[in-house]
Each structure stands twice: as structure tokens, then as C-alpha cells.
Enzyme design. Structure first.
Site, PDB file in Angstrom:
ATOM      1  N   GLU A 102      12.493  -9.774   1.138  1.00  0.00           N
ATOM      2  CA  GLU A 102      11.744  -8.586   1.596  1.00  0.00           C
ATOM      3  C   GLU A 102      12.612  -7.351   1.331  1.00  0.00           C
ATOM      4  O   GLU A 102      13.799  -7.362   1.663  1.00  0.00           O
ATOM      5  CB  GLU A 102      11.483  -8.733   3.100  1.00  0.00           C
ATOM      6  CG  GLU A 102      10.837  -7.528   3.767  1.00  0.00           C
ATOM      7  CD  GLU A 102      10.810  -7.686   5.301  1.00  0.00           C
ATOM      8  OE1 GLU A 102      11.190  -8.759   5.824  1.00  0.00           O
ATOM      9  OE2 GLU A 102      10.425  -6.707   5.966  1.00  0.00           O
TER      10      GLU A 102
ATOM     11  N   ARG B 213      13.645   4.349  11.773  1.00  0.00           N
ATOM     12  CA  ARG B 213      12.472   5.239  11.787  1.00  0.00           C
ATOM     13  C   ARG B 213      11.637   5.013  13.059  1.00  0.00           C
ATOM     14  O   ARG B 213      12.169   4.560  14.056  1.00  0.00           O
ATOM     15  CB  ARG B 213      11.676   5.006  10.493  1.00  0.00           C
ATOM     16  CG  ARG B 213      12.513   5.311   9.246  1.00  0.00           C
ATOM     17  CD  ARG B 213      11.746   5.057   7.973  1.00  0.00           C
ATOM     18  NE  ARG B 213      10.564   5.898   7.884  1.00  0.00           N
ATOM     19  CZ  ARG B 213       9.577   5.684   7.012  1.00  0.00           C
ATOM     20  NH1 ARG B 213       9.658   4.678   6.153  1.00  0.00           N
ATOM     21  NH2 ARG B 213       8.526   6.483   6.987  1.00  0.00           N
TER      22      ARG B 213
ATOM     23  N   ASN C 173       7.880  -5.818  -1.225  1.00  0.00           N
ATOM     24  CA  ASN C 173       7.894  -4.693  -0.300  1.00  0.00           C
ATOM     25  C   ASN C 173       6.475  -4.603   0.247  1.00  0.00           C
ATOM     26  O   ASN C 173       5.599  -4.018  -0.398  1.00  0.00           O
ATOM     27  CB  ASN C 173       8.288  -3.400  -1.007  1.00  0.00           C
ATOM     28  CG  ASN C 173       8.381  -2.233  -0.023  1.00  0.00           C
ATOM     29  OD1 ASN C 173       7.913  -2.334   1.111  1.00  0.00           O
ATOM     30  ND2 ASN C 173       8.981  -1.141  -0.456  1.00  0.00           N
TER      31      ASN C 173
ATOM     32  N   PRO D  49       0.787  -1.230   0.000  1.00  0.00           N
ATOM     33  CA  PRO D  49       0.000   0.000   0.000  1.00  0.00           C
ATOM     34  C   PRO D  49       0.820   1.281   0.000  1.00  0.00           C
ATOM     35  O   PRO D  49       1.861   1.375   0.657  1.00  0.00           O
ATOM     36  CB  PRO D  49      -0.825  -0.098   1.294  1.00  0.00           C
ATOM     37  CG  PRO D  49      -0.149  -1.134   2.114  1.00  0.00           C
ATOM     38  CD  PRO D  49       0.518  -2.069   1.164  1.00  0.00           C
ATOM     39  N   ASN D  50       0.313   2.226  -0.753  1.00  0.00           N
ATOM     40  CA  ASN D  50       0.842   3.599  -0.854  1.00  0.00           C
ATOM     41  C   ASN D  50       2.117   3.715  -1.682  1.00  0.00           C
ATOM     42  O   ASN D  50       2.547   4.828  -1.989  1.00  0.00           O
ATOM     43  CB  ASN D  50       1.052   4.230   0.535  1.00  0.00           C
ATOM     44  CG  ASN D  50      -0.241   4.296   1.320  1.00  0.00           C
ATOM     45  OD1 ASN D  50      -1.241   4.780   0.790  1.00  0.00           O
ATOM     46  ND2 ASN D  50      -0.258   3.771   2.522  1.00  0.00           N
TER      47      ASN D  50
ATOM     48  N   TYR E  28      11.820   8.614   0.941  1.00  0.00           N
ATOM     49  CA  TYR E  28      11.693   7.637  -0.150  1.00  0.00           C
ATOM     50  C   TYR E  28      12.418   8.044  -1.437  1.00  0.00           C
ATOM     51  O   TYR E  28      12.450   7.273  -2.390  1.00  0.00           O
ATOM     52  CB  TYR E  28      10.200   7.401  -0.445  1.00  0.00           C
ATOM     53  CG  TYR E  28       9.501   6.760   0.732  1.00  0.00           C
ATOM     54  CD1 TYR E  28       9.815   5.459   1.123  1.00  0.00           C
ATOM     55  CD2 TYR E  28       8.555   7.453   1.478  1.00  0.00           C
ATOM     56  CE1 TYR E  28       9.201   4.865   2.222  1.00  0.00           C
ATOM     57  CE2 TYR E  28       7.934   6.870   2.577  1.00  0.00           C
ATOM     58  CZ  TYR E  28       8.262   5.576   2.936  1.00  0.00           C
ATOM     59  OH  TYR E  28       7.667   5.003   4.020  1.00  0.00           O
TER      60      TYR E  28
ATOM     61  N   ALA F 260       3.403  -0.819   4.659  1.00  0.00           N
ATOM     62  CA  ALA F 260       2.936  -0.794   6.058  1.00  0.00           C
ATOM     63  C   ALA F 260       2.473  -2.173   6.533  1.00  0.00           C
ATOM     64  O   ALA F 260       2.535  -2.473   7.733  1.00  0.00           O
ATOM     65  CB  ALA F 260       1.824   0.231   6.218  1.00  0.00           C
TER      66      ALA F 260
ATOM     67  N   HIS G 211      12.822  -2.857   1.336  1.00  0.00           N
ATOM     68  CA  HIS G 211      12.277  -1.552   1.723  1.00  0.00           C
ATOM     69  C   HIS G 211      13.132  -0.468   1.105  1.00  0.00           C
ATOM     70  O   HIS G 211      14.357  -0.589   1.066  1.00  0.00           O
ATOM     71  CB  HIS G 211      12.259  -1.399   3.246  1.00  0.00           C
ATOM     72  CG  HIS G 211      11.424  -2.438   3.912  1.00  0.00           C
ATOM     73  ND1 HIS G 211      10.051  -2.371   3.938  1.00  0.00           N
ATOM     74  CD2 HIS G 211      11.759  -3.596   4.523  1.00  0.00           C
ATOM     75  CE1 HIS G 211       9.578  -3.442   4.549  1.00  0.00           C
ATOM     76  NE2 HIS G 211      10.588  -4.212   4.916  1.00  0.00           N
TER      77      HIS G 211
ATOM     78  N   ARG H  86       4.697  10.957  -1.516  1.00  0.00           N
ATOM     79  CA  ARG H  86       5.255  10.617  -0.198  1.00  0.00           C
ATOM     80  C   ARG H  86       6.502  11.451   0.105  1.00  0.00           C
ATOM     81  O   ARG H  86       7.055  12.113  -0.771  1.00  0.00           O
ATOM     82  CB  ARG H  86       5.507   9.117  -0.118  1.00  0.00           C
ATOM     83  CG  ARG H  86       4.186   8.353  -0.248  1.00  0.00           C
ATOM     84  CD  ARG H  86       4.310   6.903   0.049  1.00  0.00           C
ATOM     85  NE  ARG H  86       4.404   6.630   1.478  1.00  0.00           N
ATOM     86  CZ  ARG H  86       4.469   5.400   1.974  1.00  0.00           C
ATOM     87  NH1 ARG H  86       4.471   4.358   1.171  1.00  0.00           N
ATOM     88  NH2 ARG H  86       4.543   5.215   3.278  1.00  0.00           N
TER      89      ARG H  86
HETATM   90  C1  DQA Z   1       8.477   0.877   3.376  1.00  0.00           C
HETATM   91  C2  DQA Z   1       8.650   1.127   4.888  1.00  0.00           C
HETATM   92  C3  DQA Z   1       7.322   0.959   5.612  1.00  0.00           C
HETATM   93  O1  DQA Z   1       7.502   1.205   7.005  1.00  0.00           O
HETATM   94  C4  DQA Z   1       6.298   1.942   5.086  1.00  0.00           C
HETATM   95  O2  DQA Z   1       5.052   1.732   5.693  1.00  0.00           O
HETATM   96  C5  DQA Z   1       6.182   1.933   3.594  1.00  0.00           C
HETATM   97  C6  DQA Z   1       7.380   1.757   2.786  1.00  0.00           C
HETATM   98  C7  DQA Z   1       9.769   1.174   2.593  1.00  0.00           C
HETATM   99  O3  DQA Z   1       9.846   0.755   1.452  1.00  0.00           O
HETATM  100  O4  DQA Z   1      10.667   1.855   3.106  1.00  0.00           O
HETATM  101  O5  DQA Z   1       5.108   2.169   3.050  1.00  0.00           O
HETATM  102  O6  DQA Z   1       8.158  -0.483   3.182  1.00  0.00           O
END
Ligand code: DQA
Length: 144
Positions: free
Chosen positions: A97, A106, A73, A9-10, A22, A76, A99, A17
Site C-alpha cells: 500500500e 493529516r 494507492n 479515485p482523484n 501532493y 480515499a 500514499h 489537487r
Molecule cells: C492518498 C491519501 C488519501 O487520504 C487521499 O484520500 C488520497 C491520496 C495519498 O496518496 O496520499 O486521495 O492516498
């Protein structure tokens, strides 16, 4: 190798963002980067994104059935989705996995990943290069 990159998501709205966290990128840049890097490494990369937990779980079921290596990825969902963790645990081929940011540097709620325990490895904190490192690593993993 045929590799699926699954984004949670997002991540589809990276343009909105926090760029300090990011990078100054849009989701289309992430897709193009993964496809180009995959091609350079001799892989076919399919990139997905969904804001919907159910949709991500169904993709993971398909990846398990088809024994496709996965780079995920979970965004959240990383921090609380036991359903995604259980679906990742079913995968037969390697799974990494990733990120963009380093969640451990964070907020405290990001320090927990419920997914890390069922993947081959986790890469975070390198922006788009987290995906490149995962694309390089995934073909070196033999079995789960
Ligand atoms: C994320 C890190 C997560 O904590 C966050 O909720 C994201 C992006 C990252 O790629 O750094 O949406 O997965």
C-alpha cells in the site's frame, strides 16, 4: 518482474489537487515515474487509475488470478472500502500500500486504513518516492 500499480479515485487529477500535500505533479508524471523507475530496476510496470470501486476490485481479481505483484494507492477508498480490502486479501503475490502524503499526519478520518491489515507493508509520506520505495521493496518479498 511484471508489477501492477493501481491508483484510486482523484489521483488521475493530481494537477488539480493541493500541491502542498501532493506535490506539484500531474498524473502523467506519476505514470512516467513508475514506468522509468520500474525499468531501471528491471521490472515491467503497468500503471492503472480508476475513480470506480468496482473497476478497481475487478483489476484486483485479475491480479489475484494472474498472481501479479501489486502496488496500490487506494486513495480515499483506503479509509472505508471493505470491498477493496477483501479483494486485496485475495491477492497471491506480494502487495504494498502506498500514499503520496502521510495520512497519519493529516485529518483524523485518514488515520484509519482498512487496507493496511491485508498488505505486506505500507509506505507513505514521500511523494512519488513512496512508489519508488515500494518498487524496490516488492521484489524482496518472498511470499504471502
Ligand atoms: C492518498 C491519501 C488519501 O487520504 C487521499 O484520500 C488520497 C491520496 C495519498 O496518496 O496520499 O486521495 O492516498
Amino acid at each position: 518482474m511484471n508489477i501492477w500499480v493501481i491508483n484510486g479515485p482523484n489521483l488521475g487529477r493530481l494537477d488539480l489537487r493541493d500541491s502542498a500535500t501532493y506535490g506539484d505533479i500531474a498524473y502523467a508524471d506519476l505514470v512516467a515515474f513508475c514506468e522509468k523507475t520500474g525499468k531501471e530496476l528491471g521490472h515491467t510496470v503497468s500503471v492503472f487509475q480508476s475513480d470506480d470501486e468496482t473497476e478497481i476490485i475487478h483489476l484486483l481479481h485479475k491480479a489475484a488470478d494472474e498472481k501479479v505483484p501489486v502496488i496500490i494507492n487506494p486513495a480515499a477508498f483506503t479509509h472505508y472500502s471493505y470491498a477493496i480490502r477483501d479483494a486485496v486479501a485475495m491477492l497471491k503475490a506480494p502487495v504494498i500500500e502506498v500514499h503520496l502524503s502521510n495520512p497519519l499526519s493529516r485529518e483524523e478520518f485518514r488515520h484509519t486504513s482498512v487496507v493496511s491489515g491485508v498488505v505486506n507493508g505500507t509506505i507513505g509520506g514521500f511523494g512519488l518516492n513512496s512508489y519508488e520505495l515500494a518498487l524496490r521493496a516488492i521484489s524482496t518479498i518472498k511470499a504471502r
